[in-house]
Design a protein around this motif. Structure first.
Motif, mmCIF file in Angstrom:
data_model
loop_
_atom_site.group_PDB
_atom_site.id
_atom_site.type_symbol
_atom_site.label_atom_id
_atom_site.label_comp_id
_atom_site.label_asym_id
_atom_site.label_seq_id
_atom_site.Cartn_x
_atom_site.Cartn_y
_atom_site.Cartn_z
ATOM 1 N N ASN A 175 33.172 -31.042 -38.174
ATOM 2 C CA ASN A 175 32.477 -32.117 -37.456
ATOM 3 C C ASN A 175 33.091 -33.485 -37.731
ATOM 4 O OD1 ASN A 175 31.547 -32.409 -40.119
ATOM 5 N ND2 ASN A 175 29.598 -33.264 -39.450
ATOM 6 N N HIS A 176 34.304 -33.500 -38.268
ATOM 7 C CA HIS A 176 35.019 -34.759 -38.485
ATOM 8 C C HIS A 176 35.302 -35.410 -37.133
ATOM 9 C CE1 HIS A 176 38.199 -37.550 -39.730
ATOM 10 N NE2 HIS A 176 37.786 -37.375 -40.973
ATOM 11 N N PHE A 177 35.238 -36.732 -37.100
ATOM 12 C CA PHE A 177 35.459 -37.456 -35.854
ATOM 13 C C PHE A 177 36.786 -37.082 -35.211
ATOM 14 C CE2 PHE A 177 37.120 -41.049 -33.457
ATOM 15 C CZ PHE A 177 36.069 -41.325 -32.598
ATOM 16 N N VAL A 199 24.942 -43.114 -32.729
ATOM 17 C CA VAL A 199 25.976 -42.387 -33.453
ATOM 18 C C VAL A 199 26.597 -43.171 -34.604
ATOM 19 C CG1 VAL A 199 26.618 -40.854 -31.551
ATOM 20 C CG2 VAL A 199 27.745 -43.099 -31.760
ATOM 21 N N TYR A 200 26.496 -44.514 -34.606
ATOM 22 C CA TYR A 200 27.223 -45.265 -35.634
ATOM 23 C C TYR A 200 26.588 -46.626 -35.851
ATOM 24 C CZ TYR A 200 31.221 -47.283 -38.174
ATOM 25 O OH TYR A 200 32.031 -47.856 -39.122
ATOM 26 N N TRP A 234 28.552 -40.523 -36.766
ATOM 27 C CA TRP A 234 29.901 -41.052 -36.959
ATOM 28 C C TRP A 234 30.089 -41.796 -38.279
ATOM 29 C CZ3 TRP A 234 31.647 -43.383 -31.581
ATOM 30 C CH2 TRP A 234 31.702 -42.345 -30.634
ATOM 31 N N ASN A 235 29.031 -42.056 -39.006
ATOM 32 C CA ASN A 235 29.187 -42.697 -40.311
ATOM 33 C C ASN A 235 29.593 -41.666 -41.347
ATOM 34 O OD1 ASN A 235 27.156 -44.809 -38.971
ATOM 35 N ND2 ASN A 235 28.158 -45.803 -40.713
ATOM 36 N N HIS A 265 36.943 -51.023 -32.026
ATOM 37 C CA HIS A 265 36.366 -49.715 -31.709
ATOM 38 C C HIS A 265 36.687 -49.306 -30.272
ATOM 39 C CE1 HIS A 265 34.489 -49.506 -35.524
ATOM 40 N NE2 HIS A 265 33.444 -50.270 -35.260
ATOM 41 N N SER A 286 26.288 -37.162 -43.778
ATOM 42 C CA SER A 286 26.314 -38.586 -44.157
ATOM 43 C C SER A 286 25.856 -38.731 -45.585
ATOM 44 C CB SER A 286 25.411 -39.386 -43.224
ATOM 45 O OG SER A 286 25.900 -39.358 -41.911
ATOM 46 N N PHE A 332 35.163 -41.915 -38.493
ATOM 47 C CA PHE A 332 35.283 -42.839 -37.361
ATOM 48 C C PHE A 332 35.789 -44.208 -37.796
ATOM 49 C CE2 PHE A 332 33.288 -46.240 -34.761
ATOM 50 C CZ PHE A 332 34.045 -46.049 -33.620
ATOM 51 N N ASN A 386 32.217 -39.855 -41.483
ATOM 52 C CA ASN A 386 32.924 -38.661 -40.999
ATOM 53 C C ASN A 386 34.256 -39.009 -40.354
ATOM 54 O OD1 ASN A 386 32.371 -39.597 -38.392
ATOM 55 N ND2 ASN A 386 31.938 -37.556 -37.612
#
Length: 272
Positions: free
Chosen positions: A150-152, A65-66, A128-129, A81, A271, A133, A131
């Motif tokens: 779909n924003h974190f 995810v990241y 998650w990049n 994190h 992304s 996080f 968006n």
């Protein structure tokens, strides 16, 4: 030179060669990470890491995810994190894992994080990049922004039932209480300090006060001009009541808790 000019009828006998060193490095970094075992994003695992710079990848339910980097300390960056995720709803820390690579300082000038991002973008999206996080406080000008669906922060909003760390029972000046709130929560609390806040005292009844209880206590001590707004990703406090924020889902006004439905744009973030 045209392709025809390079051929004598038996095929092309000369052409251009372009070496992409950065792409090769990105591919090698990604390959090296895939060979590593994934460890839980937990304090005991972070404690075994060296205080060195590097790159890392996060996984949720085993899915990538990241990707991120640590300029100085991998364990410190990953601990940030861990703390952030501990204050979010809809996520169980037991489902989050990581892998990481130490990167020499000389190599860090080549932006290994961007090399990995470029590599993974060719394979597909990185959830998650880009968006939200990795974002810190976006600033006052972004408080009224409508977040993408779909924003974190929309998928994993802040948890107001989270206990405030470091608060002890007793009478505490409002100014001290606000600082303790800011330091004791795993998400950002931005505020303007009210007048005479050093002479206003709040009672902390017990250890383990929740953020919801703490914000309600603060709002009881403020005039009607003040409000605390819990947005999807952070909390703000200003003398702007009853101004409304599009991504707010709870307000605290004069001790009253007001629930609301936050807005979210159906347009997804990609992304980039």
């Amino acid at each position: 030179m045209t392709q025809a000019a390079r051929s004598d009828g038996r095929g092309i006998y000369h052409d251009d060669f372009r070496l992409s060193i950065t792409k090769a490095l990105g591919d090698q970094l990604a390959h090296a990470l895939t060979r590593l075992r994934r460890a839980p994003l937990a304090e005991q695992c972070l404690a075994s890491l060296d205080e060195r710079p590097g790159v890392y990848q996060l996984y949720l339910h085993g899915e990538f995810v990241y990707v991120g980097k640590a300029d100085k300390s991998l364990p410190s960056r990953l601990a940030n994190h861990l703390r952030k995720l501990s204050g979010r709803r809809n996520i169980d820390l037991r489902d989050v894992t990581f892998s990481c690579l130490y990167v020499d300082e000389d190599f860090s000038a080549l932006a290994p994080e961007q090399l990995l991002i470029s590599h993974h973008k060719e394979m597909g999206n990185i959830p998650w990049n880009n968006n939200g996080f990795g974002n810190k406080d976006p600033g006052r000008q972004r408080d009224s922004t409508v977040l993408k669906i779909n924003h974190f922060d929309v998928i994993f909003p802040i948890d107001l039932d989270r206990r405030v760390e470091g608060l002890k029972p007793g009478q505490i000046a409002l100014s001290t209480f606000l600082k303790a709130l800011k330091n004791g929560l795993p998400y950002n609390f931005r505020y303007v300090e009210p007048p005479r806040s050093k002479s206003i005292f709040l009672a902390v009844p017990q250890v383990g006060l929740s953020a919801n209880e703490a914000f309600q206590s603060v709002s009881e001590a403020l005039s009607d001009a003040w409000q605390i707004a819990a947005l999807m990703g952070y909390v703000i406090m200003y003398p702007d009541s009853p101004n409304e924020y599009k991504s707010a889902w709870r307000y605290y006004r004069s001790g009253e808790v007001v629930e609301t439905e936050p807005e979210a744009s159906p347009e997804a973030i990609t992304s980039g």
